[in-house]
Design a protein around this motif. Structure first.
Motif, PDB file in Angstrom:
ATOM      1  N   MET A 165       0.814  -1.183   0.000  1.00  0.00           N
ATOM      2  CA  MET A 165       0.000   0.000   0.000  1.00  0.00           C
ATOM      3  C   MET A 165       0.864   1.256   0.000  1.00  0.00           C
ATOM      4  O   MET A 165       0.531   2.235  -0.616  1.00  0.00           O
ATOM      5  N   LYS A 166       2.016   1.243   0.686  1.00  0.00           N
ATOM      6  CA  LYS A 166       2.897   2.394   0.689  1.00  0.00           C
ATOM      7  C   LYS A 166       3.401   2.727  -0.705  1.00  0.00           C
ATOM      8  O   LYS A 166       3.503   3.871  -1.088  1.00  0.00           O
ATOM      9  N   LEU A 167       3.737   1.683  -1.461  1.00  0.00           N
ATOM     10  CA  LEU A 167       4.239   1.900  -2.807  1.00  0.00           C
ATOM     11  C   LEU A 167       3.183   2.581  -3.655  1.00  0.00           C
ATOM     12  O   LEU A 167       3.471   3.506  -4.389  1.00  0.00           O
ATOM     13  N   ARG A 168       1.944   2.160  -3.510  1.00  0.00           N
ATOM     14  CA  ARG A 168       0.874   2.758  -4.300  1.00  0.00           C
ATOM     15  C   ARG A 168       0.692   4.226  -3.914  1.00  0.00           C
ATOM     16  O   ARG A 168       0.534   5.070  -4.759  1.00  0.00           O
ATOM     17  N   ARG A 169       0.727   4.527  -2.610  1.00  0.00           N
ATOM     18  CA  ARG A 169       0.586   5.920  -2.185  1.00  0.00           C
ATOM     19  C   ARG A 169       1.725   6.767  -2.731  1.00  0.00           C
ATOM     20  O   ARG A 169       1.522   7.884  -3.173  1.00  0.00           O
ATOM     21  N   SER A 170       2.942   6.233  -2.697  1.00  0.00           N
ATOM     22  CA  SER A 170       4.087   6.966  -3.238  1.00  0.00           C
ATOM     23  C   SER A 170       3.898   7.218  -4.722  1.00  0.00           C
ATOM     24  O   SER A 170       4.214   8.291  -5.233  1.00  0.00           O
ATOM     25  N   ALA A 171       3.387   6.201  -5.413  1.00  0.00           N
ATOM     26  CA  ALA A 171       3.168   6.349  -6.847  1.00  0.00           C
ATOM     27  C   ALA A 171       2.099   7.398  -7.115  1.00  0.00           C
ATOM     28  O   ALA A 171       2.224   8.214  -8.040  1.00  0.00           O
ATOM     29  N   VAL A 172       1.051   7.410  -6.309  1.00  0.00           N
ATOM     30  CA  VAL A 172      -0.008   8.404  -6.473  1.00  0.00           C
ATOM     31  C   VAL A 172       0.546   9.802  -6.249  1.00  0.00           C
ATOM     32  O   VAL A 172       0.304  10.714  -7.032  1.00  0.00           O
ATOM     33  N   VAL A 173       1.342   9.985  -5.174  1.00  0.00           N
ATOM     34  CA  VAL A 173       1.934  11.281  -4.891  1.00  0.00           C
ATOM     35  C   VAL A 173       2.841  11.711  -6.036  1.00  0.00           C
ATOM     36  O   VAL A 173       2.803  12.852  -6.488  1.00  0.00           O
ATOM     37  N   ALA A 174       3.667  10.786  -6.528  1.00  0.00           N
ATOM     38  CA  ALA A 174       4.580  11.119  -7.628  1.00  0.00           C
ATOM     39  C   ALA A 174       3.802  11.538  -8.868  1.00  0.00           C
ATOM     40  O   ALA A 174       4.156  12.511  -9.540  1.00  0.00           O
ATOM     41  N   LEU A 175       2.737  10.821  -9.174  1.00  0.00           N
ATOM     42  CA  LEU A 175       1.943  11.171 -10.348  1.00  0.00           C
ATOM     43  C   LEU A 175       1.225  12.494 -10.167  1.00  0.00           C
ATOM     44  O   LEU A 175       1.128  13.288 -11.105  1.00  0.00           O
ATOM     45  N   LEU A 176       0.744  12.759  -8.958  1.00  0.00           N
ATOM     46  CA  LEU A 176       0.088  14.033  -8.711  1.00  0.00           C
ATOM     47  C   LEU A 176       1.077  15.185  -8.825  1.00  0.00           C
ATOM     48  O   LEU A 176       0.762  16.234  -9.367  1.00  0.00           O
ATOM     49  N   LEU A 177       2.294  14.981  -8.304  1.00  0.00           N
ATOM     50  CA  LEU A 177       3.323  16.012  -8.439  1.00  0.00           C
ATOM     51  C   LEU A 177       3.667  16.232  -9.909  1.00  0.00           C
ATOM     52  O   LEU A 177       3.831  17.351 -10.368  1.00  0.00           O
ATOM     53  N   LEU A 178       3.772  15.148 -10.642  1.00  0.00           N
ATOM     54  CA  LEU A 178       4.064  15.234 -12.064  1.00  0.00           C
ATOM     55  C   LEU A 178       2.954  15.995 -12.776  1.00  0.00           C
ATOM     56  O   LEU A 178       3.206  16.872 -13.595  1.00  0.00           O
ATOM     57  N   ALA A 179       1.712  15.689 -12.426  1.00  0.00           N
ATOM     58  CA  ALA A 179       0.580  16.375 -13.046  1.00  0.00           C
ATOM     59  C   ALA A 179       0.606  17.854 -12.695  1.00  0.00           C
ATOM     60  O   ALA A 179       0.384  18.708 -13.538  1.00  0.00           O
ATOM     61  N   THR A 180       0.905  18.183 -11.439  1.00  0.00           N
ATOM     62  CA  THR A 180       0.937  19.570 -11.015  1.00  0.00           C
ATOM     63  C   THR A 180       2.037  20.339 -11.724  1.00  0.00           C
ATOM     64  O   THR A 180       1.852  21.459 -12.163  1.00  0.00           O
ATOM     65  N   CYS A 181       3.209  19.720 -11.862  1.00  0.00           N
ATOM     66  CA  CYS A 181       4.334  20.400 -12.480  1.00  0.00           C
ATOM     67  C   CYS A 181       4.137  20.602 -13.976  1.00  0.00           C
ATOM     68  O   CYS A 181       4.666  21.537 -14.548  1.00  0.00           O
ATOM     69  N   ASN A 182       3.403  19.716 -14.606  1.00  0.00           N
ATOM     70  CA  ASN A 182       3.309  19.755 -16.061  1.00  0.00           C
ATOM     71  C   ASN A 182       1.992  20.284 -16.610  1.00  0.00           C
ATOM     72  O   ASN A 182       1.870  20.455 -17.799  1.00  0.00           O
ATOM     73  N   GLY A 239      -5.873   5.828 -12.737  1.00  0.00           N
ATOM     74  CA  GLY A 239      -6.914   4.810 -12.727  1.00  0.00           C
ATOM     75  C   GLY A 239      -7.873   5.048 -11.577  1.00  0.00           C
ATOM     76  O   GLY A 239      -8.069   6.171 -11.127  1.00  0.00           O
ATOM     77  N   THR A 240      -8.456   4.005 -11.061  1.00  0.00           N
ATOM     78  CA  THR A 240      -9.394   4.116  -9.945  1.00  0.00           C
ATOM     79  C   THR A 240      -8.642   3.914  -8.634  1.00  0.00           C
ATOM     80  O   THR A 240      -8.006   2.886  -8.428  1.00  0.00           O
ATOM     81  N   VAL A 241      -8.703   4.907  -7.777  1.00  0.00           N
ATOM     82  CA  VAL A 241      -8.032   4.826  -6.477  1.00  0.00           C
ATOM     83  C   VAL A 241      -9.043   4.314  -5.456  1.00  0.00           C
ATOM     84  O   VAL A 241     -10.130   4.870  -5.319  1.00  0.00           O
ATOM     85  N   PRO A 242      -8.717   3.234  -4.730  1.00  0.00           N
ATOM     86  CA  PRO A 242      -9.649   2.702  -3.718  1.00  0.00           C
ATOM     87  C   PRO A 242      -9.990   3.755  -2.672  1.00  0.00           C
ATOM     88  O   PRO A 242      -9.145   4.579  -2.312  1.00  0.00           O
ATOM     89  N   GLY A 243     -11.218   3.712  -2.194  1.00  0.00           N
ATOM     90  CA  GLY A 243     -11.671   4.668  -1.188  1.00  0.00           C
ATOM     91  C   GLY A 243     -10.811   4.685   0.056  1.00  0.00           C
ATOM     92  O   GLY A 243     -10.660   5.713   0.704  1.00  0.00           O
TER      93      GLY A 243
END
Length: 195
Positions: free
Chosen positions: A1-18, A36-40
């Motif tokens: 689960m930690k890896l997924r959260r890190s990936a979500v944060v990285a993608l959100l940062l990437l989206a914000t920067c670009n 994709g779909t993020v679990p609740g």
């Protein structure tokens, strides 16, 4: 689960920067689609907590850190703020410590009888961390503000203080070594592996 959260944060940062630069790699839309779909269970939600009877006065530029041992949030200082006062008439900065217990939702003033003889002067923009090895808080820097001939005058600090939550006492650790230059609104973290 930690890896997924890190990936979500990285993608959100990437989206914000670009998102403002559509020609420079993935933009907001493509990063959003990649999530994709993020679990609740992994979606953070904010809950407004009604202010308790005893709580800190309005302020900004305060510093806070989480006490991993006692599981409370500790806040120090900050520039006091009064919505009824003019910006040219600043209130003094605070030198008080407050602790918030998330299990009870209550604040506790850790200086109930007023300022102690030995503690940091009133300030805003300091930085504070919890030293989990020694179970103490470390506060560095910050600034105070005063009006001189209707002009704000700022004084920045380069002192280092330690606060013991068990005794409630502050210890000035400035003389323990050559401190960094005076500053405010800086960041500081505690690195556990080296203490």
């Amino acid at each position: 689960m930690k890896l997924r959260r890190s990936a979500v944060v990285a993608l959100l940062l990437l989206a914000t920067c670009n998102e403002d630069h559509p020609g420079n790699g993935p933009g907001f839309e493509s990063s959003h689609a990649a999530l994709g779909t993020v679990p609740g269970s992994e979606v953070a939600t904010w809950t407004r907590i009604a202010p308790p009877a005893l709580s800190p006065d309005p302020r900004y530029m305060q510093t806070a850190a989480f006490d991993e041992t006692r599981k409370v949030l500790v806040m120090f200082g900050g520039q006091m703020f009064n919505v009824d006062s003019a910006m040219t008439d600043p209130l003094p900065a605070s030198q008080y410590l407050w602790a918030w217990d998330p299990t009870t939702g209550k604040w506790a003033n850790r200086n109930p009888s007023g300022a102690k003889p030995s503690q940091p002067s009133p300030r805003a923009g300091a930085s504070m961390v919890f030293d989990s090895a020694r179970k103490k808080f470390v506060i560095f820097g910050g600034r105070s503000q005063a009006l001189v001939d209707n002009f704000p005058v700022y004084r920045s600090y380069q002192d280092t203080w330690e606060w013991d939550p068990v005794s409630g006492d502050f210890t000035d650790r400035t003389s323990a070594g050559a401190p960094p230059d005076a500053r405010c609104q800086h960041s500081m973290v505690f690195e556990k592996s080296t203490g």
